[in-house]
Design an enzyme around this catalytic site. Sequence first.
Site, PDB file in Angstrom:
ATOM      1  N   ARG A  86       0.865  -1.119   0.007  1.00 26.87           N
ATOM      2  CA  ARG A  86      -0.155  -0.049   0.036  1.00 26.87           C
ATOM      3  C   ARG A  86       0.759   1.120  -0.180  1.00 26.87           C
ATOM      4  NH1 ARG A  86      -2.584   2.987   4.361  1.00 26.87           N
ATOM      5  NH2 ARG A  86      -4.023   4.740   3.507  1.00 26.87           N
ATOM      6  N   HIS A 130      -2.305  11.329   1.211  1.00 26.49           N
ATOM      7  CA  HIS A 130      -2.260  10.664   2.460  1.00 26.49           C
ATOM      8  C   HIS A 130      -1.102  12.047   2.953  1.00 26.49           C
ATOM      9  CE1 HIS A 130      -0.439   7.387   5.025  1.00 26.49           C
ATOM     10  NE2 HIS A 130      -0.558   8.698   5.904  1.00 26.49           N
ATOM     11  N   GLU A 175      -6.747   8.397   6.864  1.00 25.24           N
ATOM     12  CA  GLU A 175      -6.971   9.268   8.158  1.00 25.24           C
ATOM     13  C   GLU A 175      -7.200  10.333   8.377  1.00 25.24           C
ATOM     14  OE1 GLU A 175      -3.166   8.364  10.330  1.00 25.24           O
ATOM     15  OE2 GLU A 175      -3.868   6.331  10.419  1.00 25.24           O
ATOM     16  N   ASN A 304      -7.227   1.893  10.160  1.00 22.22           N
ATOM     17  CA  ASN A 304      -5.810   1.971  10.684  1.00 22.22           C
ATOM     18  C   ASN A 304      -6.169   1.759  12.323  1.00 22.22           C
ATOM     19  OD1 ASN A 304      -5.647   2.810   7.958  1.00 22.22           O
ATOM     20  ND2 ASN A 304      -4.730   4.438   8.097  1.00 22.22           N
ATOM     21  N   TYR A 306      -3.811   1.994  16.181  1.00 18.55           N
ATOM     22  CA  TYR A 306      -2.028   1.590  16.971  1.00 18.55           C
ATOM     23  C   TYR A 306      -2.350   1.261  18.322  1.00 18.55           C
ATOM     24  CZ  TYR A 306      -0.262   3.493  12.432  1.00 18.55           C
ATOM     25  OH  TYR A 306      -0.036   2.986  11.326  1.00 18.55           O
ATOM     26  N   GLU A 381      -3.174  -0.220   8.651  1.00 14.50           N
ATOM     27  CA  GLU A 381      -2.022   0.432   8.953  1.00 14.50           C
ATOM     28  C   GLU A 381      -1.979  -0.494  10.591  1.00 14.50           C
ATOM     29  OE1 GLU A 381      -1.574   3.786   9.403  1.00 14.50           O
ATOM     30  OE2 GLU A 381      -1.416   5.074   7.448  1.00 14.50           O
TER      31      GLU A 381
HETATM   32  O1  IFM Z   1       3.422   7.573  10.447  1.00 11.29           O
HETATM   33  C1  IFM Z   1       1.614   6.925  10.937  1.00 11.29           C
HETATM   34  C2  IFM Z   1       0.326   7.093   8.854  1.00 11.29           C
HETATM   35  O2  IFM Z   1       1.500   8.075   8.037  1.00 11.29           O
HETATM   36  C3  IFM Z   1      -0.303   7.495   8.824  1.00 11.29           C
HETATM   37  N1  IFM Z   1      -0.756   7.008  10.632  1.00 11.29           N
HETATM   38  C4  IFM Z   1      -0.488   6.357  11.484  1.00 11.29           C
HETATM   39  C5  IFM Z   1       1.085   6.554  11.197  1.00 11.29           C
HETATM   40  C6  IFM Z   1       1.694   6.154  13.035  1.00 11.29           C
HETATM   41  O3  IFM Z   1       2.116   7.752  13.431  1.00 11.29           O
END
Ligand code: IFM
Length: 480
Positions: A86, A130, A175, A304, A306, A381
């Site tokens: 990606r 992006h 995002e 995405n 985290y 992500e």
């Molecule tokens: O690096 C970023 C990415 O560009 C977008 N999502 C989160 C990642 C980590 O912060």
Amino acid sequence: MTATDPRPLTTVRQFPPGFLWGAATAAYQIEGAAAEDGRTPSIWDTFSHTPGKVFQGHTGDVAVDHYHRYRDDVRMMADLGLSAYRFSVSWPRVQPTGRGPAVQKGLDFYRRLVDELLAAGIEPVATLYHWDLPQELETAGGWPERATAERFGAYAELVGEALGDRITRWSTLNEPWCTAFLGYGSGVHAPGRTDPVAALRAAHHLNLGHGLAAQALRSAHPGRAEVSLSLNLHEIRPLTASAEDREAARRIDAVGNRVFLGPILDGGYPADLLADTASLTDWAFVRDGDTTTIGRPLDWLGINYYTPTVVSAVTSGMAKPQDDGHGASEHSPWPGADDVAFHQAPGDRTAMGWAVDPDGLYALLTRVSTRHPGLPLLITENGAAYEDEVGADGSVHDPDRIAYVHGHLAAVHRAIADGADVRGYFLWSLMDNFEWAYGYEKRFGAVHVDYASLARTPKSSAHWYARVADANALVDPVEG
Ligand code: IFM
């Protein structure tokens, strides 16, 4: 794991046939070549060159020079056994001012990249935006203006016509929450504006831009494009079960998640979001027909994830932390939610200070798939930054990253077993790169980059991930 691999497996969790094992990057974070072949500045060029905005004044001028090294990078992906990659297309590289005809040299770069990927048996998954808005469009008002959404639709048509014969899966936006609320609300991202009304207007025009771009991609190659966008959905947890903390969670869910999910999947903006933000705007910038354009069915949804988001009501005497995990600012990125405080989730943390919490991913996947049955999901992500060190022998061992990814893949596997239709996983990131306001200080890559020589060295996580991709199964980490 191959038949000849002597390493022991204690647990094997198989993934569905055809599951995509990918890695992700973004143009400004890796390409460099900022002024080559007709590319003009984006808002991130302007922002990163503004003193005080990015850690130690780092910029994406050179980044990891992927623009010149893409062939070697694709070879490296093939060596790692990736089945998908990606990447994002840089708007100012293919349509420098955000208007008018495409620059062929810019498009040619992506044609060559995609052809290399296809020849290596790697599926290209392209993101159109992006975060690198052509500076001229920001000067004309940026995402708070409707014209930017219209320009984005025209840009999507150019890219779709040029690459749509080679690319099936498209993500329009990455995002959009960050673009709208960090870019125009808290100002920690480009263009660095701090106006809550502009942030809300930007959110709507990003949604509209998504809808227009999806239409353009589909009509460029009818029946071929499978279109989505990638949302950083917030897995929100109230700190306690009190009514006040649950109300805080509702507000953050409205302006963090449902501001996008509402018009894209549920037919319109949620009434509670409109009420929460009524003192800021009457949302008159939403015109008749917009929600129809935005709400045309997705072919899949990119998620995405985290870390979870823990919130409470602000109680008297509480020192309200200014950093909600997205970067410190005295301006909130959460319009309509001024009375909400953010807390750290318990447990281990990555170098970003983000709690490691795979259950959050499981909860997100099962909730989205229960609410939207039949909508295929891709994790576009997931990954972690750690303070990686290069050993005396030149190797990089990153057991924390392996543990992070292993835990999250186990959560994905569990969600699939419980009915979520997850079709693939993209590790963030393929290689160390420009981490926005943190510059090159934070390393998210499975591949280490020496920023002096730009040499790439796969970390032990990359070797482990290659075994996972090869086995199509969550093999246990074996060091060495
Ligand atoms: O690096 C970023 C990415 O560009 C977008 N999502 C989160 C990642 C980590 O912060």
